[in-house]
Design a protein around this motif. Structure first.
Motif, mmCIF file in Angstrom:
data_model
loop_
_atom_site.group_PDB
_atom_site.id
_atom_site.type_symbol
_atom_site.label_atom_id
_atom_site.label_comp_id
_atom_site.label_asym_id
_atom_site.label_seq_id
_atom_site.Cartn_x
_atom_site.Cartn_y
_atom_site.Cartn_z
ATOM 1 N N ASP A 12 17.636 -9.598 -0.439
ATOM 2 C CA ASP A 12 17.005 -9.535 0.881
ATOM 3 C C ASP A 12 16.969 -8.123 1.448
ATOM 4 N N ALA A 13 18.033 -7.364 1.265
ATOM 5 C CA ALA A 13 18.092 -6.003 1.809
ATOM 6 C C ALA A 13 17.044 -5.113 1.136
ATOM 7 N N PHE A 14 16.938 -5.219 -0.183
ATOM 8 C CA PHE A 14 15.955 -4.414 -0.904
ATOM 9 C C PHE A 14 14.543 -4.792 -0.481
ATOM 10 N N ARG A 15 14.284 -6.081 -0.388
ATOM 11 C CA ARG A 15 12.954 -6.557 0.014
ATOM 12 C C ARG A 15 12.606 -6.030 1.402
ATOM 13 N N ALA A 16 13.540 -6.099 2.345
ATOM 14 C CA ALA A 16 13.284 -5.620 3.709
ATOM 15 C C ALA A 16 12.996 -4.120 3.716
ATOM 16 N N ASP A 17 13.789 -3.345 2.955
ATOM 17 C CA ASP A 17 13.574 -1.894 2.892
ATOM 18 C C ASP A 17 12.215 -1.563 2.279
ATOM 19 N N LEU A 18 11.871 -2.239 1.204
ATOM 20 C CA LEU A 18 10.598 -1.970 0.533
ATOM 21 C C LEU A 18 9.420 -2.340 1.431
ATOM 22 N N LEU A 19 9.496 -3.491 2.081
ATOM 23 C CA LEU A 19 8.415 -3.904 2.971
ATOM 24 C C LEU A 19 8.284 -2.960 4.166
ATOM 25 N N ALA A 20 9.405 -2.450 4.663
ATOM 26 C CA ALA A 20 9.358 -1.477 5.763
ATOM 27 C C ALA A 20 8.680 -0.183 5.307
ATOM 28 N N LEU A 21 8.997 0.269 4.107
ATOM 29 C CA LEU A 21 8.368 1.479 3.571
ATOM 30 C C LEU A 21 6.866 1.272 3.393
ATOM 31 N N LEU A 22 6.489 0.138 2.848
ATOM 32 C CA LEU A 22 5.068 -0.147 2.659
ATOM 33 C C LEU A 22 4.342 -0.254 3.997
ATOM 34 N N ALA A 23 4.980 -0.859 4.984
ATOM 35 C CA ALA A 23 4.367 -0.971 6.315
ATOM 36 C C ALA A 23 4.174 0.415 6.928
ATOM 37 N N LYS A 24 5.138 1.301 6.713
ATOM 38 C CA LYS A 24 5.056 2.659 7.258
ATOM 39 C C LYS A 24 3.842 3.400 6.690
ATOM 40 N N HIS A 25 3.501 3.093 5.446
ATOM 41 C CA HIS A 25 2.389 3.774 4.772
ATOM 42 C C HIS A 25 1.218 2.815 4.531
ATOM 43 N N ALA A 26 1.044 1.859 5.420
ATOM 44 C CA ALA A 26 0.048 0.799 5.235
ATOM 45 C C ALA A 26 -1.366 1.328 5.028
ATOM 46 N N ALA A 27 -1.706 2.424 5.657
ATOM 47 C CA ALA A 27 -3.065 2.961 5.519
ATOM 48 C C ALA A 27 -3.366 3.394 4.082
ATOM 49 N N ALA A 28 -2.334 3.732 3.336
ATOM 50 C CA ALA A 28 -2.539 4.208 1.963
ATOM 51 C C ALA A 28 -2.187 3.156 0.914
ATOM 52 N N VAL A 29 -1.768 1.970 1.364
ATOM 53 C CA VAL A 29 -1.318 0.938 0.431
ATOM 54 C C VAL A 29 -2.376 -0.151 0.312
ATOM 55 N N GLU A 30 -2.699 -0.486 -0.907
ATOM 56 C CA GLU A 30 -3.618 -1.592 -1.164
ATOM 57 C C GLU A 30 -2.841 -2.667 -1.923
ATOM 58 N N LEU A 31 -2.704 -3.844 -1.306
ATOM 59 C CA LEU A 31 -1.975 -4.929 -1.947
ATOM 60 C C LEU A 31 -2.887 -5.697 -2.887
ATOM 61 N N ASP A 32 -2.327 -6.140 -3.979
ATOM 62 C CA ASP A 32 -3.065 -6.947 -4.948
ATOM 63 C C ASP A 32 -3.011 -8.396 -4.489
ATOM 64 N N SER A 33 -4.034 -8.833 -3.797
ATOM 65 C CA SER A 33 -4.055 -10.198 -3.277
ATOM 66 C C SER A 33 -5.067 -11.071 -4.023
ATOM 67 N N GLU A 34 -5.257 -10.782 -5.296
ATOM 68 C CA GLU A 34 -6.175 -11.556 -6.127
ATOM 69 C C GLU A 34 -5.416 -12.657 -6.859
ATOM 70 N N TRP A 35 -6.052 -13.802 -6.992
ATOM 71 C CA TRP A 35 -5.465 -14.884 -7.783
ATOM 72 C C TRP A 35 -5.606 -14.532 -9.255
ATOM 73 N N THR A 36 -4.501 -14.635 -9.981
ATOM 74 C CA THR A 36 -4.504 -14.491 -11.434
ATOM 75 C C THR A 36 -4.146 -15.852 -12.012
ATOM 76 N N VAL A 37 -4.305 -16.004 -13.303
ATOM 77 C CA VAL A 37 -3.930 -17.264 -13.946
ATOM 78 C C VAL A 37 -2.442 -17.525 -13.741
ATOM 79 N N GLU A 38 -1.622 -16.486 -13.837
ATOM 80 C CA GLU A 38 -0.179 -16.646 -13.661
ATOM 81 C C GLU A 38 0.149 -17.098 -12.235
ATOM 82 N N ARG A 39 -0.478 -16.489 -11.249
ATOM 83 C CA ARG A 39 -0.234 -16.887 -9.860
ATOM 84 C C ARG A 39 -0.731 -18.313 -9.613
#
Length: 148
Positions: A12-39
């Motif tokens: 949980d701590a790592f996830r929170a830190d990583l999500l906070a970092l990504l939120a801080k740089h949201a303008a430069a981050v593109e999330l992969d929100s595509e459905w794959t066969v695995e997903r």
């Protein structure tokens, strides 16, 4: 620069830190929100049998499953309870880190409104992905075999 990051079972701590970092740089981050066969496979495995049937019927019927088809096993009863688990599984996948927030729901109800559902529609671009996921073989006893 392109960075692809996969973190298996973060605490949980790592996830929170990583999500906070990504939120801080949201303008430069593109999330992969595509459905794959695995997903799609993980999503299918995460929902109960009624919701699995809904996904399976939509995938094999070129994206649309009518209320008549779904009611065949229900003796004409309500379709209540079919779609709720889909929403909960999508939310669970975000919490568990299976996919990012913002994933497109794989099915949407269709009908005249006021709670009357005439069927469910899968976006055309997801039909082949979910069809492949739902019909792929799973080794027996590995805990991922679909309940069909």
């Amino acid at each position: 620069m392109r960075i692809v990051l996969t973190v298996e079972e973060p605490n949980d701590a790592f996830r929170a830190d990583l999500l906070a970092l990504l939120a801080k740089h949201a303008a430069a981050v593109e999330l992969d929100s595509e459905w794959t066969v695995e997903r799609a496979d993980r999503f299918y495995q995460a929902v109960p049998k009624r919701a699995q049937r809904l996904l399976r019927e939509a995938a094999v019927r070129d994206g649309f499953v009518s209320d008549e088809i779904l009611r065949e096993d229900l003796d004409g009863k309500s379709l209540r309870g079919h779609a709720g688990p889909l929403k909960r599984a999508l939310e669970r996948g975000v919490r568990e880190g299976w996919w990012p927030e913002g994933m497109q729901p794989p099915l949407a109800p269709r009908g005249p409104g006021f709670g009357k559902v005439k069927g469910y529609q899968m976006p055309q671009e997801l039909v082949s992905t979910f069809f492949e996921a739902i019909t792929m073989p799973h080794p027996a006893g590995d805990g991922t075999s679909p309940q069909r």
